[in-house]
Structures are given as structure tokens and as C-alpha cells.
Design a protein around this motif. Sequence first.
Motif, mmCIF file in Angstrom:
data_model
loop_
_atom_site.group_PDB
_atom_site.id
_atom_site.type_symbol
_atom_site.label_atom_id
_atom_site.label_comp_id
_atom_site.label_asym_id
_atom_site.label_seq_id
_atom_site.Cartn_x
_atom_site.Cartn_y
_atom_site.Cartn_z
ATOM 1 N N ALA A 56 29.304 32.099 28.188
ATOM 2 C CA ALA A 56 27.841 32.099 28.088
ATOM 3 C C ALA A 56 27.331 30.765 27.552
ATOM 4 C CB ALA A 56 27.382 33.247 27.193
ATOM 5 N N ALA A 57 28.032 30.205 26.564
ATOM 6 C CA ALA A 57 27.616 28.923 25.992
ATOM 7 C C ALA A 57 27.733 27.799 27.021
ATOM 8 C CB ALA A 57 28.459 28.606 24.759
ATOM 9 N N SER A 78 17.592 27.076 27.792
ATOM 10 C CA SER A 78 18.527 27.668 28.745
ATOM 11 C C SER A 78 19.259 28.815 28.061
ATOM 12 C CB SER A 78 19.528 26.619 29.244
ATOM 13 O OG SER A 78 20.477 27.204 30.123
ATOM 14 N N LEU A 79 19.197 30.001 28.658
ATOM 15 C CA LEU A 79 19.870 31.185 28.129
ATOM 16 C C LEU A 79 21.027 31.535 29.051
ATOM 17 C CD1 LEU A 79 20.073 33.598 26.181
ATOM 18 C CD2 LEU A 79 18.471 34.822 27.675
ATOM 19 N N GLY A 80 22.255 31.326 28.561
ATOM 20 C CA GLY A 80 23.444 31.651 29.337
ATOM 21 C C GLY A 80 23.919 33.056 29.027
ATOM 22 N N THR A 81 24.283 33.811 30.051
ATOM 23 C CA THR A 81 24.745 35.187 29.865
ATOM 24 C C THR A 81 26.012 35.439 30.675
ATOM 25 O OG1 THR A 81 23.332 35.992 31.673
ATOM 26 C CG2 THR A 81 22.432 36.082 29.445
ATOM 27 N N GLN A 90 25.089 43.189 29.890
ATOM 28 C CA GLN A 90 25.327 41.907 29.220
ATOM 29 C C GLN A 90 26.470 42.022 28.222
ATOM 30 O OE1 GLN A 90 21.907 39.337 27.953
ATOM 31 N NE2 GLN A 90 22.750 39.654 25.924
ATOM 32 N N LEU A 91 27.452 41.137 28.355
ATOM 33 C CA LEU A 91 28.591 41.108 27.444
ATOM 34 C C LEU A 91 28.427 40.043 26.361
ATOM 35 C CD1 LEU A 91 31.497 41.441 30.045
ATOM 36 C CD2 LEU A 91 30.530 43.244 28.601
ATOM 37 N N ALA A 92 27.763 38.945 26.695
ATOM 38 C CA ALA A 92 27.553 37.870 25.723
ATOM 39 C C ALA A 92 26.374 37.027 26.176
ATOM 40 C CB ALA A 92 28.805 37.001 25.582
ATOM 41 N N ALA A 93 25.698 36.413 25.218
ATOM 42 C CA ALA A 93 24.552 35.546 25.522
ATOM 43 C C ALA A 93 24.506 34.413 24.513
ATOM 44 C CB ALA A 93 23.251 36.338 25.497
ATOM 45 N N ARG A 94 24.197 33.235 24.996
ATOM 46 C CA ARG A 94 24.036 32.065 24.139
ATOM 47 C C ARG A 94 22.824 31.276 24.635
ATOM 48 N NH1 ARG A 94 26.904 34.610 21.571
ATOM 49 N NH2 ARG A 94 28.793 34.042 20.406
#
Length: 249
Positions: free
Chosen positions: A51-52, A115-118, A126-130
Amino acid sequence: MRAPRLADERGIALAVAVFALVVIGALVAGIFFAGRLEQQTGMNTFFAAQAAEAAEAGLNEAIASQSSGALLALPIDPDPADASSLGSLTVNAGSRVTAARTINRLSDNLFLVRSLGTRADANGAQLAARSIGQLIRLVQADIEVKAGLTALGNVTITGGAEVSGMDAVPPTWDTGVQCPSLDSVAGVRYNDGTLRTSGNGTFDGDPKSVVDATLNPTDMQSDFNKLKALATLTVGSDNPAATGPAYTG
């Protein structure tokens, strides 16, 4: 006479064996739980890293794809709820790793890109978000164009040269290109001397020509230096030689 036994110890081995099995089972279960927990922790770390990286890739792509015309067309509004969407970027097809990008215009030349990475699972959960953001500034040279051609001294337009101060959008440009409003200027602006044409040389503008006695080499060099400060490519002095403004007078 034999003394009676205080307790009957028959069957104690079975109880000890059962207790040992319970302890061993608990230890095995604990080991499996710890292994499962470690595996899940590793997967969560991996998803967070994906995600990052998606957020960073989305941010870089969003900034690189912007144009000055598109940025200046945005309204000034620092509220994140009113941010303009820059679309979604899929990092790798089928990887379920995406980045959603937005931009806010904070002032005339200052912008905030987010920017939102998922990372999602097969069901879209959704498992992870950065999230990552960056401030960018639009740097423009403050140059006032007053003529199609500005020169010092005598001016000769020769050959098939065409000089025009008439503002127009080139016909081959894409219709989506955003340009400032049309503003025609003089065709030729010079400080003194003569202005003439030779051969098929032509000039046009509004007006066609203007004499400006305030023109001097220092002002012309100053405008060139403003553009030079924005350069992102340095060319060796021998290719081409002595790059700089050319003027006479």
C-alpha cells in the motif's frame, strides 16, 4: 498383623499420562498459534508495504502528469473534502493494489497532492492502506511579452521569415489544451533605427510595429536569465556555442 494401606495408588499412571497429554497438547497448540500469528503479522507488514509503495507510485505519477494549464484552472480551495480527483492508478494488473489521487490548490501557485494506496483481497475488502502527500509549487517566469519580435537598433526581416504578434492557438494543438485568453501584441518592438523587410519577409501585429526608446540590453538579458533559472537541462558550452539572447544595437 499387617498395617492397612492409607491410600490405594492404583490408576495414578493413567492420570499422569492424561495430564502430560494435556500439557503437550497445550504446548503444540501454543506453537501453532504463535506460528500463525507470526505469519499473519508478516502478511500484514507485506500488505502495508504494498500500500505504501502504491501511494508513492501514485503520487509520483500524478505530479509528473500535471501541466501548468491544468493546475492554474483549479479553484483555490484548501478543504480536503473539495479536493479534485486525479483518478485511480492500478500498480500491477490483477494485483489489487491501487492508489487514489487528489489535489488541492492552496494558493495561486501552491498545490497539495495526496495519494492513498490500498491493498485489497479478492472480494475487494481493504487489507491495508497508506497515505502520502506532497506540496508542489508552480514556478513561472514573470515575463511580459510585448511583441512578436523585440530588438535593438535596425531590424530587417528577410527571406521567408514571418513575424507576428497576433495571438492564436496553433491548429495542431489538442482541443483539450488550456490556454490563457488571446491577447495580441505588436509585431515588432525596437528602440531606434529602421525597420524593413526583404524578399518574402513579413510582419504583423496589433499594432504592426512600435518604437520603444526604453529598450536596453540589460532588460533583455534579465528576461533571459528568468527563463534560464527554470532550466532542467544543462547543455555544454560547445553545443550550441554561447547560448544566450541575440540582439543588435
